[in-house]
Design an enzyme around this catalytic site. Structure first.
Site, mmCIF file in Angstrom:
data_model
loop_
_atom_site.group_PDB
_atom_site.id
_atom_site.type_symbol
_atom_site.label_atom_id
_atom_site.label_comp_id
_atom_site.label_asym_id
_atom_site.label_seq_id
_atom_site.Cartn_x
_atom_site.Cartn_y
_atom_site.Cartn_z
ATOM 1 N N LYS A 21 -11.934 0.789 -2.222
ATOM 2 C CA LYS A 21 -10.835 1.426 -2.964
ATOM 3 C C LYS A 21 -11.174 1.387 -4.455
ATOM 4 C CE LYS A 21 -7.435 0.747 0.659
ATOM 5 N NZ LYS A 21 -8.140 0.151 1.789
ATOM 6 N N HIS A 30 -5.401 -3.168 -2.841
ATOM 7 C CA HIS A 30 -5.049 -2.187 -3.870
ATOM 8 C C HIS A 30 -4.949 -2.784 -5.277
ATOM 9 C CE1 HIS A 30 -4.399 0.894 -0.854
ATOM 10 N NE2 HIS A 30 -3.908 -0.084 -0.116
ATOM 11 N N SER A 39 0.796 -1.228 0.000
ATOM 12 C CA SER A 39 0.000 0.000 0.000
ATOM 13 C C SER A 39 0.828 1.277 0.000
ATOM 14 C CB SER A 39 -0.956 0.003 1.190
ATOM 15 O OG SER A 39 -0.256 -0.185 2.396
#
Ligand code: PMP
Length: 390
Positions: free
Chosen positions: A235, A204, A176
């Site tokens: 996300k 991610h 990250s």
């Protein structure tokens, strides 16, 4: 004993004090920050789905079912929307089943502390996310950290440690704060060789990486070699929540053992409906187009920064760190950029090791190339001013 005020003052003195900034209006590629229009270069809303009309419509329609779920899943908070979302995730990931958690933090702490316990062993990349570390601590299993992406060191640990208990290898898919990718092909081999479970936190990578957005495992062609694919919905998917995609047996076990699943009110209908719509978008030609735009934006931005001499710390993805080093200089860099209309956060300890402070730039599919060119120019100007590049 220090008072809270003294501790806060010490944080200020070390340049480690944290505070929040306020965004008014929607989350987009540009936002209104404390009354000023800025380019947003620090959001995990990579595909720009957080204010996508289809997601908003799905959430609006689901408000018809009320705003709250009323209880945890095992009491009476299990609505058909939870099961529809889980079926959609399992179909997308190609797993037998999926289980939704309230956030990525809740998923990691719940899954890890359920799968292993006292006498078992966890093997964790040194740069894994804090929620993985917290899950490991909660589990009381022996916690072995291996140097970042170092599979030879991991193999030595697997040979030496572990005893007779369960073994769990756990890694971020995309790291990250560094934007690099775990060597999943090798990790799958090691997990098989040493009879360990493999869990990948693809917070991610999900929705973003791989030809069809199935994440970092798709990049390596190992979607079926991972025991627990954890991912987040807040996300790349632009919504909120998280999941474990795994076998029916593991999901059933988590329903019975994962404390963050058992002891927390379940996600509300609007969020669940938005997440289903998000996966539909990600899994469509529009999703493909967004991923292509993101990739070309990332290439443009990195080329400008690397051409100017910045160290982007081995980034392979839409997370593009700019190495600065000391905390104070990093925060100064961020302040100077904000004055130029570019919002990037400085990342400091304890999120990253001392001396490796960085700006964490994140690129979105919905940024215009001209906006990224402008941001790169501002970053270069400030980088020269502060002596980060010459
Ligand atoms: N894992 C990773 C790798 C993350 O970066 C994050 C969020 N920063 C999480 C888990 C936690 O996810 P959530 O924000 O949904 O709690």
């Amino acid at each position: 004993m220090q008072t809270f005020a003294e501790e806060l003052q010490a944080l200020r003195a070390e340049g480690l004090y944290r505070s929040m900034r306020t965004i008014h209006g929607a989350q987009g590629g540009r936002v209104e920050l404390d009354g000023k229009d800025v380019l947003l270069l620090c959001s995990n809303n990579y595909l720009g789905l957080a204010d996508h009309p289809v997601l908003k419509q799905a959430a609006t329609d689901a408000i018809g079912f009320g705003v709250g779920s009323g209880a945890s899943r095992l009491v009476c908070g299990n609505m058909d929307l939870h099961e529809r979302l889980e079926a959609r995730i399992a179909a997308f990931k190609g797993t037998e089943r999926a289980l939704v958690f309230n956030s990525g933090y809740a998923a990691n702490t719940g899954i890890i502390s359920a799968l292993v316990g006292r006498g078992d062993a966890i093997f964790s990349d040194r740069l894994n996310h804090a929620s993985i570390v917290d899950g490991a601590l909660l589990s009381r299993a022996n916690f072995h950290r291996y140097p970042h992406r170092d599979t030879a060191a991991l193999e030595r640990l697997l040979q030496e440690k572990g005893g007779n208990g369960r073994r769990l290898i756990v890694t971020d898919g995309v790291f990250s704060m560094d934007g690099d990718i775990a060597p999943l092909d090798k990790l799958v081999q090691l997990a098989r060789r040493y009879h360990a479970l493999l869990m990948v936190d693809d917070a991610h990578g999900s929705g973003v990486l791989g030809d069809t957005g199935r994440g970092s495992a798709e990049l390596f062609g190992v979607l079926d070699g991972i025991d627990v694919q954890m991912g987040t919905l807040g996300k790349g998917f632009g919504s909120f929540g998280a999941y474990a995609a795994a076998s029916a047996e593991i999901c059933d076990y988590l329903v019975n053992k994962a404390r963050s699943f058992i002891f927390s009110t379940s996600l509300p209908p609007a969020v669940l409906a938005a997440s289903i719509a998000a996966i539909d978008v990600v899994d469509s030609p529009e999703g493909e187009q967004l991923r292509r735009r993101l990739a070309s934006n990332v290439a443009l931005f990195k080329e400008r920064l690397q051409g100017a001499g910045f160290d982007t710390m081995g980034s392979e993805t839409q997370i593009v760190p700019i190495f600065v080093g000391p905390a104070e200089a990093t925060m100064e860099f961020s302040r100077e950029l904000l004055e130029r209309g570019v919002f990037v956060q400085g990342i400091r300890p304890p999120t990253v090791p001392a001396g490796s402070c960085r700006l964490r730039c994140t690129i979105m599919a919905t940024h215009e190339p001209a906006e990224l060119e402008g941001a790169a120019e501002a970053i270069i100007e400030v980088g020269i001013k502060l002596g980060v590049i010459s």
